[in-house]
Design an enzyme around this catalytic site. Structure first.
Site, PDB file in Angstrom:
ATOM      1  N   SER A   1      13.181  -6.281  -9.101  1.00 40.72           N
ATOM      2  CA  SER A   1      12.330  -6.668  -7.970  1.00 40.72           C
ATOM      3  C   SER A   1      11.738  -5.434  -7.314  1.00 40.72           C
ATOM      4  CB  SER A   1      13.204  -7.415  -6.955  1.00 40.72           C
ATOM      5  OG  SER A   1      12.544  -7.503  -5.723  1.00 40.72           O
TER       6      SER A   1
ATOM      7  N   TYR B   1      21.217  -7.944  -1.721  1.00 44.24           N
ATOM      8  CA  TYR B   1      20.464  -8.484  -2.864  1.00 44.24           C
ATOM      9  C   TYR B   1      19.703  -7.357  -3.563  1.00 44.24           C
ATOM     10  CZ  TYR B   1      16.303 -10.349  -5.105  1.00 44.24           C
ATOM     11  OH  TYR B   1      15.281 -10.572  -5.996  1.00 44.24           O
TER      12      TYR B   1
ATOM     13  N   LYS C   1      19.986  -5.505  -7.555  1.00 45.13           N
ATOM     14  CA  LYS C   1      18.903  -5.254  -8.517  1.00 45.13           C
ATOM     15  C   LYS C   1      18.883  -3.784  -8.931  1.00 45.13           C
ATOM     16  CE  LYS C   1      17.600  -9.420  -8.873  1.00 45.13           C
ATOM     17  NZ  LYS C   1      17.905 -10.124 -10.111  1.00 45.13           N
TER      18      LYS C   1
HETATM   19  C1  UD1 Z   1      11.212 -11.475  -0.127  1.00 43.01           C
HETATM   20  C2  UD1 Z   1      12.468 -10.646  -0.140  1.00 43.01           C
HETATM   21  C3  UD1 Z   1      12.518  -9.902  -1.470  1.00 43.01           C
HETATM   22  C4  UD1 Z   1      12.495 -10.901  -2.622  1.00 43.01           C
HETATM   23  C5  UD1 Z   1      11.231 -11.764  -2.515  1.00 43.01           C
HETATM   24  C6  UD1 Z   1      11.269 -12.879  -3.535  1.00 43.01           C
HETATM   25  C7  UD1 Z   1      12.961 -10.075   2.200  1.00 43.01           C
HETATM   26  C8  UD1 Z   1      12.975  -8.987   3.221  1.00 43.01           C
HETATM   27  N1  UD1 Z   1      12.481  -9.721   0.978  1.00 43.01           N
HETATM   28  O1  UD1 Z   1      10.089 -10.603  -0.178  1.00 43.01           O
HETATM   29  O2  UD1 Z   1      13.687  -9.123  -1.524  1.00 43.01           O
HETATM   30  O3  UD1 Z   1      12.482 -10.217  -3.853  1.00 43.01           O
HETATM   31  O4  UD1 Z   1      11.177 -12.389  -1.216  1.00 43.01           O
HETATM   32  O5  UD1 Z   1      10.043 -13.554  -3.543  1.00 43.01           O
HETATM   33  O6  UD1 Z   1      13.353 -11.198   2.436  1.00 43.01           O
HETATM   34  N2  UD1 Z   1       6.140 -14.254   6.258  1.00 43.01           N
HETATM   35  C9  UD1 Z   1       5.689 -14.820   7.431  1.00 43.01           C
HETATM   36  N3  UD1 Z   1       6.179 -16.040   7.815  1.00 43.01           N
HETATM   37  C10 UD1 Z   1       7.092 -16.731   7.059  1.00 43.01           C
HETATM   38  C11 UD1 Z   1       7.551 -16.148   5.857  1.00 43.01           C
HETATM   39  C12 UD1 Z   1       7.063 -14.905   5.493  1.00 43.01           C
HETATM   40  O7  UD1 Z   1       4.859 -14.227   8.138  1.00 43.01           O
HETATM   41  O8  UD1 Z   1       7.525 -17.816   7.483  1.00 43.01           O
HETATM   42  C13 UD1 Z   1       5.610 -12.957   5.833  1.00 43.01           C
HETATM   43  C14 UD1 Z   1       6.663 -11.870   5.724  1.00 43.01           C
HETATM   44  O9  UD1 Z   1       6.809 -11.186   6.929  1.00 43.01           O
HETATM   45  C15 UD1 Z   1       6.054 -10.993   4.623  1.00 43.01           C
HETATM   46  C16 UD1 Z   1       5.240 -11.955   3.760  1.00 43.01           C
HETATM   47  O10 UD1 Z   1       5.075 -13.120   4.551  1.00 43.01           O
HETATM   48  O11 UD1 Z   1       5.173 -10.083   5.187  1.00 43.01           O
HETATM   49  C17 UD1 Z   1       5.921 -12.320   2.469  1.00 43.01           C
HETATM   50  O12 UD1 Z   1       7.236 -12.776   2.780  1.00 43.01           O
HETATM   51  P1  UD1 Z   1       8.207 -13.396   1.672  1.00 43.01           P
HETATM   52  O13 UD1 Z   1       7.491 -14.463   0.917  1.00 43.01           O
HETATM   53  O14 UD1 Z   1       9.491 -13.755   2.332  1.00 43.01           O
HETATM   54  O15 UD1 Z   1       8.399 -12.193   0.634  1.00 43.01           O
HETATM   55  P2  UD1 Z   1       8.955 -10.702   0.884  1.00 43.01           P
HETATM   56  O16 UD1 Z   1       9.531 -10.550   2.217  1.00 43.01           O
HETATM   57  O17 UD1 Z   1       7.882  -9.753   0.481  1.00 43.01           O
END
Ligand code: UD1
Length: 338
Positions: free
Chosen positions: A124, A149, A153
């Site tokens: 990842s 997690y 990895k």
């Molecule tokens: C997350 C995990 C990462 C994992 C990946 C799998 C964390 C910190 N990281 O990545 O380790 O490999 O998922 O797909 O959890 N966001 C919002 N509102 C929401 C949900 C998300 O604004 O309700 C934003 C987050 O702040 C981020 C972006 O959307 O900027 C993507 O979030 P997410 O889909 O959870 O992925 P990652 O955080 O990049």
């Protein structure tokens, strides 16, 4: 050729089963359904027009793996089976180290015993932490990893590097996934988050479907063009096809020991608000959202340099973010109807 897919009923695993079959491989699933849903098998059957071969067992067990390797002639393994909740990993570190590291060790030992060298490991972009230089390359120095997690990895990759350095007959590739989104265009398979989704796209599609009242955008004060985080979103079918390209590459290599790491992304940073706007465009629905606080542990921006995988494996993403969001929305609508 038979490819064993551990975690083949999960989100990325099930799409990779399709991509393998489309490329002429015979995928064999090993999945204990602890974090996946048996409905996936029905979806796979509809797409493949036949039942996928599936062992509903745990790949952490040497006796299970030995039996599978005796019963089937396995040419390569793609190892997805792992726990993946960042939050839970901080609450239950031993559960994560035991499952994610333990199963990799057992798998490697059993593969070596049965003379099966070819392995693709699910890694990842989380191994980069908050990188100082963007886009990140495979040799970008790693920053501290924010979660248990993420450590599993990183350690998984190190185990593979060490086994290869000891010149064991192992041909392995770690694929560092950026943010997989979307679903199969047939809408027979897609992401099935349990409970409230943590990831952005399932939260968006559930909000549009009326299951969640509102999306909270986590922070708009990041040092990015619109203040929201940048991520490298990649269609899950593109990611699935990267596994096929990686396996084809390994099968062509003559050397007894190989270990390589590749980024798998689009190579572009997309902000949370851009993604919301694109979703509104493809779905034709306004999305109820508000700006909230930052989520602890989030990094401001991370996106991939994908030149290594393009040059060495001849793979690059073919599908745009619009297509991924359209497929994710179609999948959500099918789910909501059931
Ligand atoms: C997350 C995990 C990462 C994992 C990946 C799998 C964390 C910190 N990281 O990545 O380790 O490999 O998922 O797909 O959890 N966001 C919002 N509102 C929401 C949900 C998300 O604004 O309700 C934003 C987050 O702040 C981020 C972006 O959307 O900027 C993507 O979030 P997410 O889909 O959870 O992925 P990652 O955080 O990049």
């Amino acid at each position: 050729m038979n490819i064993l897919v551990t975690g083949g009923a999960g989100f990325i695993g099930s799409h990779t089963v399709i991509a393998l079959a489309e490329a002429g491989f015979t995928p064999i699933i090993l999945d204990d359904f602890s974090n996946s849903d048996r409905r996936v098998l029905r979806g796979l059957e509809k797409i493949l027009k036949q039942q996928p071969h599936c062992y509903a067992e745990n790949c952490h067990s040497p006796s299970v793996l030995s039996r599978v390797f005796r019963e089937q002639k396995i040419d390569g393994v793609i190892h997805f089976a792992a726990f993946k909740s960042v939050g839970e990993s901080m609450q239950e570190p031993l559960k994560y180290y035991d499952n994610n590291i333990g199963s990799l060790i057992v798998l490697l030992q059993t593969m070596l015993e049965h003379d099966i060298p070819n392995l693709i490991f699910s890694s990842s972009a989380t191994v980069y932490g908050q990188p100082n230089v963007l886009p990140v390359k495979e040799d970008t120095p790693e920053q501290p990893v924010a979660s248990v997690y993420g450590h599993t990895k990183l350690i998984g990759e190190e185990i593979l590097r060490d086994v290869a350095a000891a010149q064991k007959p192992l041909k392995a590739i770690s694929l560092r996934y950026f943010n997989p989104i979307g679903a199969h265009p047939s809408a027979h398979i897609g992401e099935l988050p349990l409970g409230v989704p943590n990831n952005l796209v399932p939260f968006i599609t559930q909000t549009a479907a009326g299951i969640r009242p509102m999306l909270t955008v986590f922070g708009q004060d990041y040092p990015t063009p619109d203040g929201t985080c940048l991520r490298d979103y990649i269609h899950v079918m593109d990611l699935a096809e990267a596994h096929v390209a990686a396996m084809q590459y390994l099968l062509k290599q003559n050397g007894p020991t190989i270990y390589e790491v590749f980024n798998v992304g689009m190579g572009r940073g997309v902000s949370v608000l851009e993604l919301v706007k694109t979703f509104e465009m493809v779905s034709g629905k306004p999305l109820n959202h508000r700006i909230g606080e930052r989520r602890p542990g989030d990094v401001a921006a991370v996106y991939a340099d994908v030149s290594k995988i393009r040059t060495q494996l001849g793979w690059s993403a073919k599908r745009e973010v619009e297509e991924a969001l359209r497929d994710a929305w179609r999948w959500q609508q099918c789910l909501s109807q059931h």
